[in-house]
Design a protein around this motif. Structure first.
Motif, PDB file in Angstrom:
ATOM      1  N   ALA A 267      -0.208  -3.114  -1.471  1.00 32.01           N
ATOM      2  CA  ALA A 267      -1.100  -3.118  -0.316  1.00 32.01           C
ATOM      3  C   ALA A 267      -2.529  -2.800  -0.745  1.00 32.01           C
ATOM      4  O   ALA A 267      -3.495  -3.409  -0.268  1.00 32.01           O
ATOM      5  CB  ALA A 267      -0.613  -2.104   0.713  1.00 32.01           C
ATOM      6  N   TYR A 268      -2.661  -1.846  -1.647  1.00 37.27           N
ATOM      7  CA  TYR A 268      -3.967  -1.448  -2.170  1.00 37.27           C
ATOM      8  C   TYR A 268      -4.647  -2.625  -2.881  1.00 37.27           C
ATOM      9  O   TYR A 268      -5.816  -2.927  -2.651  1.00 37.27           O
ATOM     10  CB  TYR A 268      -3.768  -0.277  -3.133  1.00 37.27           C
ATOM     11  N   ILE A 269      -3.889  -3.315  -3.740  1.00 36.20           N
ATOM     12  CA  ILE A 269      -4.435  -4.457  -4.470  1.00 36.20           C
ATOM     13  C   ILE A 269      -4.785  -5.590  -3.509  1.00 36.20           C
ATOM     14  O   ILE A 269      -5.822  -6.259  -3.644  1.00 36.20           O
ATOM     15  CB  ILE A 269      -3.433  -4.944  -5.535  1.00 36.20           C
ATOM     16  N   SER A 270      -3.919  -5.801  -2.506  1.00 34.04           N
ATOM     17  CA  SER A 270      -4.187  -6.843  -1.509  1.00 34.04           C
ATOM     18  C   SER A 270      -5.471  -6.567  -0.744  1.00 34.04           C
ATOM     19  O   SER A 270      -6.252  -7.479  -0.466  1.00 34.04           O
ATOM     20  CB  SER A 270      -3.013  -6.938  -0.530  1.00 34.04           C
ATOM     21  N   LEU A 271      -5.701  -5.306  -0.453  1.00 37.20           N
ATOM     22  CA  LEU A 271      -6.872  -4.930   0.339  1.00 37.20           C
ATOM     23  C   LEU A 271      -8.157  -4.991  -0.472  1.00 37.20           C
ATOM     24  O   LEU A 271      -9.198  -5.448   0.013  1.00 37.20           O
ATOM     25  CB  LEU A 271      -6.677  -3.513   0.890  1.00 37.20           C
ATOM     26  N   PHE A 272      -8.086  -4.569  -1.728  1.00 39.18           N
ATOM     27  CA  PHE A 272      -9.301  -4.458  -2.535  1.00 39.18           C
ATOM     28  C   PHE A 272      -9.404  -5.518  -3.635  1.00 39.18           C
ATOM     29  O   PHE A 272     -10.347  -5.486  -4.437  1.00 39.18           O
ATOM     30  CB  PHE A 272      -9.393  -3.062  -3.156  1.00 39.18           C
TER      31      PHE A 272
END
Length: 447
Positions: free
Chosen positions: A348-353
């Motif tokens: 989720a973190y990678i998807s967001l940033f």
């Protein structure tokens, strides 16, 4: 900061979701120190709320507009706990579970009544202690809460179609396959039905799938806990929903609250390996004093009525194999249903940033969840928390969870980062996120 799109994600984890209530209570006490905050006001601070299992029960209590004190009574009141977790009688349990109990193996088999859980939820959950939450459909909830744009999502697992099933309040969500395909269909259910499905952990917990129909439809859903679909930590599904509905990625802020994750101890790891070799190979493990080298000795021959039995496989597998089977099933069920999958936060973190590293990332993506790490030097609290299952029903166990929160808040229990790993030698490696409750709490300035 009205330009932010705020997501609240609540993990599953049974009674351990008490930690989520205590965390939210402290967050909103910090924001409104001289005001009693109720559930609807908490929910109105967010644009999307997604929850699974125990987290969905916290969502339901917030949707009832309860104060934090009343929400905590769900956990503190023994009568309520026993109604939600109503134990099955001997005649109600499956034969294999009763058979294994004869050999002292009590960790395998269903324990609680699915039907009683639904009846308890329908009776207990009332909006402002008046209107039954079961009389309010998911699509009606945002207006009841006082924020028409609020999106509410509950994750479940559809056993018939063998896939995750998400129930939404937003009929027009572009993340819905029906909307994309131009099909006029919407599964209209109420929040109590959704959380009944989301909280229906199988294998070692509830006896049957949650069964109900959507409005105007005779076909029924057969649902288990959303963790079976990979959404025990549902944060990735929440971000995907926002992006599918054209929310600007740079505006999204996430508060993801877990229910505690346990890192397997060296002792349990060694015991499981010993059971494997003993069960499948008929050997036992002999460890050297330094613990670095493992030798194997063939299991001693048995004597029965004066006769030597060189390979007593039938007896050996009956008892040793039962222990191995028990620990395997128990570990699998807890890994799926209770331990938050670490991939969820990281992906989720990678998807967001998009893989970019910025100090601002830690302010926009906050993961709050304690990590229970048992070692030879662990104190009594850690040892007891490590052995605690997700179905906490005794008051002394509830008090252990409260102590867990207190020690986590003080920094004596590690916070689960967004990305971390553990080497085969047992070394812990931190990569992204917050290592302490306080560091995450201090970054939460957008609520």
């Amino acid at each position: 900061m009205t330009d932010k799109y705020k997501i609240l994600s609540l993990d599953g984890g049974g009674s351990w979701s008490l930690l989520q209530v205590l965390a939210l209570q402290d967050i909103f006490k910090g924001k409104y120190p001289n005001k009693e905050i109720k559930g609807h006001e908490v929910l109105r601070h967010f644009d999307l709320v997604i929850a699974n299992s125990g987290g969905s029960l916290v969502l339901a209590a917030l949707a009832c507009n309860w104060s934090f004190e009343q929400i905590l009574s769900l956990f503190d009141d023994e009568t309520i706990r026993n109604r939600i977790f109503e134990k099955l009688k001997f005649r109600q349990r499956y034969f294999p579970a009763n058979f294994m109990r004869l050999f002292g193996i009590k960790s395998i088999g269903t324990r609680y009544s699915t039907t009683s859980k639904k009846e308890a939820l329908e009776s207990i959950l009332k909006v402002d202690n008046k209107k039954k939450l079961s009389n309010v459909t998911l699509s009606e909830l945002p207006n009841l809460i006082g924020k028409e744009s609020l999106e509410i999502i509950v994750t479940t697992f559809d056993i018939i179609n063998k896939r995750a099933k998400l129930f939404r309040s937003n009929k027009q969500s572009k993340a819905r396959a029906e909307v994309i395909a131009g099909v006029n269909h919407f599964d209209e259910i109420n929040l109590v039905e959704a959380i009944h499905g989301a909280s229906n952990a199988p294998v070692n917990y509830f006896d049957f799938p949650a069964i109900f129909s959507s409005e105007g439809n005779k076909r029924r859903f057969y649902l288990w806990d959303g963790a079976l679909g990979g959404f025990n930590n549902p944060v990735m599904a929440g971000i995907t929903e926002a992006l599918a509905n054209n929310i600007d990625r740079d505006k999204i802020c996430v508060l993801s609250i877990g229910t505690g994750g346990k890192i397997v101890s060296d002792e349990d790891s060694d015991n499981f390996r010993d059971q494997y070799y003993g069960t499948l190979l008929g050997k036992k493990v002999i460890r050297t004093e330094d613990g670095e080298k493992i030798d194997f000795e063939r299991t001693l021959n048995w004597k029965l009525l004066g006769f030597k039995i060189k390979k007593p496989r039938v007896f050996f597998r009956l008892f040793k194999g039962a222990n191995f089977y028990s620990s395997t099933i128990s570990n699998l069920s807890q890994s799926i249903l209770f331990e938050p999958q670490t991939w969820a936060s990281y992906s989720a973190y990678i998807s967001l940033f998009s893989g970019t590293n910025s100090p601002n990332n830690n302010k926009r993506f906050l993961r709050l969840s304690p990590q229970i790490v048992k070692s030879d030097n662990s104190n009594e609290l850690i040892n007891k928390l490590y052995d605690l299952d997700m179905d906490v029903t005794k008051q002394e166990e509830i008090e252990l969870l409260k102590s867990c929160y207190s020690e986590w808040k003080k920094g004596n229990i590690r916070n689960e980062p967004v990305q971390w790993t553990r080497t085969i030698e047992g070394d812990y490696i931190f990569a992204k996120g917050h290592q302490t409750f306080k560091s995450a709490f201090d970054n939460l300035d957008w609520i």
